[in-house]
Scaffold this motif. Sequence first.
Motif, PDB file in Angstrom:
ATOM      1  N   UNK A  94      23.703  35.136 -50.485  1.00 30.20           N
ATOM      2  CA  UNK A  94      24.759  35.896 -49.807  1.00 30.20           C
ATOM      3  C   UNK A  94      24.650  35.724 -48.293  1.00 30.20           C
ATOM      4  N   UNK A  95      25.749  35.381 -47.666  1.00 29.87           N
ATOM      5  CA  UNK A  95      25.759  35.282 -46.210  1.00 29.87           C
ATOM      6  C   UNK A  95      26.937  36.084 -45.669  1.00 29.87           C
ATOM      7  N   UNK A  96      26.646  36.951 -44.692  1.00 32.79           N
ATOM      8  CA  UNK A  96      27.686  37.698 -43.978  1.00 32.79           C
ATOM      9  C   UNK A  96      27.447  37.459 -42.499  1.00 32.79           C
ATOM     10  N   UNK A  97      28.477  37.041 -41.797  1.00 37.69           N
ATOM     11  CA  UNK A  97      28.284  36.772 -40.373  1.00 37.69           C
ATOM     12  C   UNK A  97      29.523  37.138 -39.568  1.00 37.69           C
ATOM     13  N   UNK A  98      29.288  37.842 -38.464  1.00 39.52           N
ATOM     14  CA  UNK A  98      30.348  38.150 -37.509  1.00 39.52           C
ATOM     15  C   UNK A  98      30.105  37.263 -36.295  1.00 39.52           C
ATOM     16  N   UNK A  99      31.130  36.592 -35.819  1.00 36.89           N
ATOM     17  CA  UNK A  99      30.915  35.677 -34.698  1.00 36.89           C
ATOM     18  C   UNK A  99      32.006  35.814 -33.644  1.00 36.89           C
ATOM     19  N   UNK A 100      31.593  35.709 -32.371  1.00 36.62           N
ATOM     20  CA  UNK A 100      32.565  35.719 -31.279  1.00 36.62           C
ATOM     21  C   UNK A 100      33.053  34.307 -30.974  1.00 36.62           C
ATOM     22  N   UNK A 101      32.486  33.327 -31.647  1.00 29.36           N
ATOM     23  CA  UNK A 101      32.825  31.926 -31.342  1.00 29.36           C
ATOM     24  C   UNK A 101      33.749  31.333 -32.386  1.00 29.36           C
ATOM     25  N   UNK A 102      34.578  30.391 -31.935  1.00 28.09           N
ATOM     26  CA  UNK A 102      35.430  29.627 -32.837  1.00 28.09           C
ATOM     27  C   UNK A 102      34.525  28.988 -33.896  1.00 28.09           C
ATOM     28  N   UNK A 103      34.982  28.955 -35.146  1.00 31.20           N
ATOM     29  CA  UNK A 103      34.149  28.341 -36.182  1.00 31.20           C
ATOM     30  C   UNK A 103      34.965  27.415 -37.063  1.00 31.20           C
ATOM     31  N   UNK A 104      34.292  26.382 -37.544  1.00 32.07           N
ATOM     32  CA  UNK A 104      34.906  25.398 -38.436  1.00 32.07           C
ATOM     33  C   UNK A 104      34.493  25.745 -39.869  1.00 32.07           C
ATOM     34  N   UNK A 105      35.427  26.257 -40.677  1.00 37.99           N
ATOM     35  CA  UNK A 105      35.050  26.720 -42.017  1.00 37.99           C
ATOM     36  C   UNK A 105      34.508  25.589 -42.894  1.00 37.99           C
ATOM     37  N   UNK A 106      35.063  24.396 -42.725  1.00 35.01           N
ATOM     38  CA  UNK A 106      34.648  23.284 -43.599  1.00 35.01           C
ATOM     39  C   UNK A 106      33.203  22.884 -43.318  1.00 35.01           C
ATOM     40  N   UNK A 107      32.794  22.985 -42.047  1.00 30.68           N
ATOM     41  CA  UNK A 107      31.388  22.678 -41.735  1.00 30.68           C
ATOM     42  C   UNK A 107      30.456  23.740 -42.314  1.00 30.68           C
ATOM     43  N   UNK A 108      30.880  25.008 -42.211  1.00 23.74           N
ATOM     44  CA  UNK A 108      30.077  26.067 -42.827  1.00 23.74           C
ATOM     45  C   UNK A 108      29.895  25.815 -44.318  1.00 23.74           C
ATOM     46  N   UNK A 109      30.978  25.430 -44.966  1.00 21.21           N
ATOM     47  CA  UNK A 109      30.928  25.231 -46.417  1.00 21.21           C
ATOM     48  C   UNK A 109      30.081  24.015 -46.766  1.00 21.21           C
ATOM     49  N   UNK A 110      30.255  22.958 -45.993  1.00 16.16           N
ATOM     50  CA  UNK A 110      29.473  21.749 -46.228  1.00 16.16           C
ATOM     51  C   UNK A 110      27.971  22.032 -46.092  1.00 16.16           C
ATOM     52  N   UNK A 111      27.634  22.904 -45.149  1.00 17.80           N
ATOM     53  CA  UNK A 111      26.208  23.196 -44.918  1.00 17.80           C
ATOM     54  C   UNK A 111      25.641  24.249 -45.870  1.00 17.80           C
ATOM     55  N   UNK A 112      26.529  24.948 -46.585  1.00 18.55           N
ATOM     56  CA  UNK A 112      26.076  25.998 -47.500  1.00 18.55           C
ATOM     57  C   UNK A 112      25.916  25.390 -48.886  1.00 18.55           C
ATOM     58  N   UNK A 113      24.924  24.554 -49.044  1.00 19.34           N
ATOM     59  CA  UNK A 113      24.814  23.785 -50.288  1.00 19.34           C
ATOM     60  C   UNK A 113      24.024  24.524 -51.347  1.00 19.34           C
ATOM     61  N   UNK A 114      24.626  24.658 -52.512  1.00 18.76           N
ATOM     62  CA  UNK A 114      23.891  25.167 -53.663  1.00 18.76           C
ATOM     63  C   UNK A 114      23.283  23.973 -54.389  1.00 18.76           C
ATOM     64  N   UNK A 115      22.403  24.255 -55.326  1.00 19.26           N
ATOM     65  CA  UNK A 115      21.723  23.169 -56.028  1.00 19.26           C
ATOM     66  C   UNK A 115      22.704  22.386 -56.902  1.00 19.26           C
ATOM     67  N   UNK A 116      22.725  21.075 -56.719  1.00 17.89           N
ATOM     68  CA  UNK A 116      23.657  20.217 -57.464  1.00 17.89           C
ATOM     69  C   UNK A 116      23.478  20.411 -58.964  1.00 17.89           C
TER      70      UNK A 116
END
Lengths: 141, 141, 76, 76
Positions: free
Chosen positions: B1-23
Amino acid sequence: MLVKITENEFNPWKYLQNHELQAGKFGATATFIGTMRDYNVGDTVKSMFLEHYPNMTEKYLQQISDIALQRWDILDTLIIHRVGEILPGDNIVLVATWAGHRTPAFDACRFLIEELKAKAPFWKQETLIDDDTRWVANHSN
Amino acid sequence: MLVKITENEFNPWKYLQNHELQAGKFGATATFIGTMRDYNVGDTVKSMFLEHYPNMTEKYLQQISDIALQRWDILDTLIIHRVGEILPGDNIVLVATWAGHRTPAFDACRFLIEELKAKAPFWKQETLIDDDTRWVANHSN
Amino acid sequence: MIKIKFFASLREEVGKNEIQIETSEKLTIAKIWNQVCDGIPLPNHVLIAINMEYTNQNAIVKDGDEVAFFPPVTGG
Amino acid sequence: MIKIKFFASLREEVGKNEIQIETSEKLTIAKIWNQVCDGIPLPNHVLIAINMEYTNQNAIVKDGDEVAFFPPVTGG
């Protein structure tokens, strides 16, 4: 509207990043990604072959995209589907919708994957751990 | 589980790409992204300020993530929410869920964004084309 | 001591951001509102949290609590 | 000439991939199945397309058409 069948491994996030709509004109993006598991109905699965009916798959996916674009207040749709030999962890399908608001984006995205699962002419043949192969009998939930 | 509040612009696709579950362990990923439009209820919107209640936002988003993980057969959840000054085209929120199958992934994703919209303590103040500001009155659909 | 916070349009209507009060009594949320927002009636639509958990205007506030009043939320 | 295709498990059951037949008659899908799948009854669950559009076994096939028989689909 984009519909694409590919024999190559694909990165859904790169597809989405590159499918840019005009900034400020959309407020909601809903996506669904189906990924190959290494298990199915209790068995370990080593690999899978995804057969399809060339041309009918594209035609059918374009038809349901057209229906979604008419039925909901959405701006664009995208469907990518893998075919051929695939391995656990490989992505099988990407569906995405863009809209002003979240309700039509969600509803159209769900519609597209449900229609695809129910009627798009793809068939999965699994190779199990002992190299036995079997056709997947029914689409799951 | 990840919850994050950010004041910065964010790229959702990069977040998703980096949030890797086990293949091989997940079969379905559902995501929703809310993006700032340059219009709202008939007016052109130049920019927006997203106020929040620090700590209560994180606490509330963690609570609904916990509920989703208990209520549905899902493997993981992710919620990113922007605060501060934002511009049309900027992403406001990313919600993602991972599961074995698509029905729980979709249902949990929809639940998270609906709960967030209904009760997470964020407030939008829009700046219109003539530099007038107004508080957004109600969350939309 | 009780910390009281106001957010967004409600902060502007009340003209207060954050205040602290000392009290020895056990007060309800509604009484605290009346004590600090002199004359302004508690709006029907207001949302209320004690220690960052939603509650209602009949809840009892105790020393050390953080109370928050805010309008309907509009995130996402 | 009519082109007839079989896919997936049905291709294996019937032992045919793709065949072509010449006919001057107007045939239903059901008759075409019987003509080319000697003795095998048309399975209940079979899906049928003419020119890549779903249809049923009572549809009439005309010269130049592409007919496809296949099992329930399992994509996505």
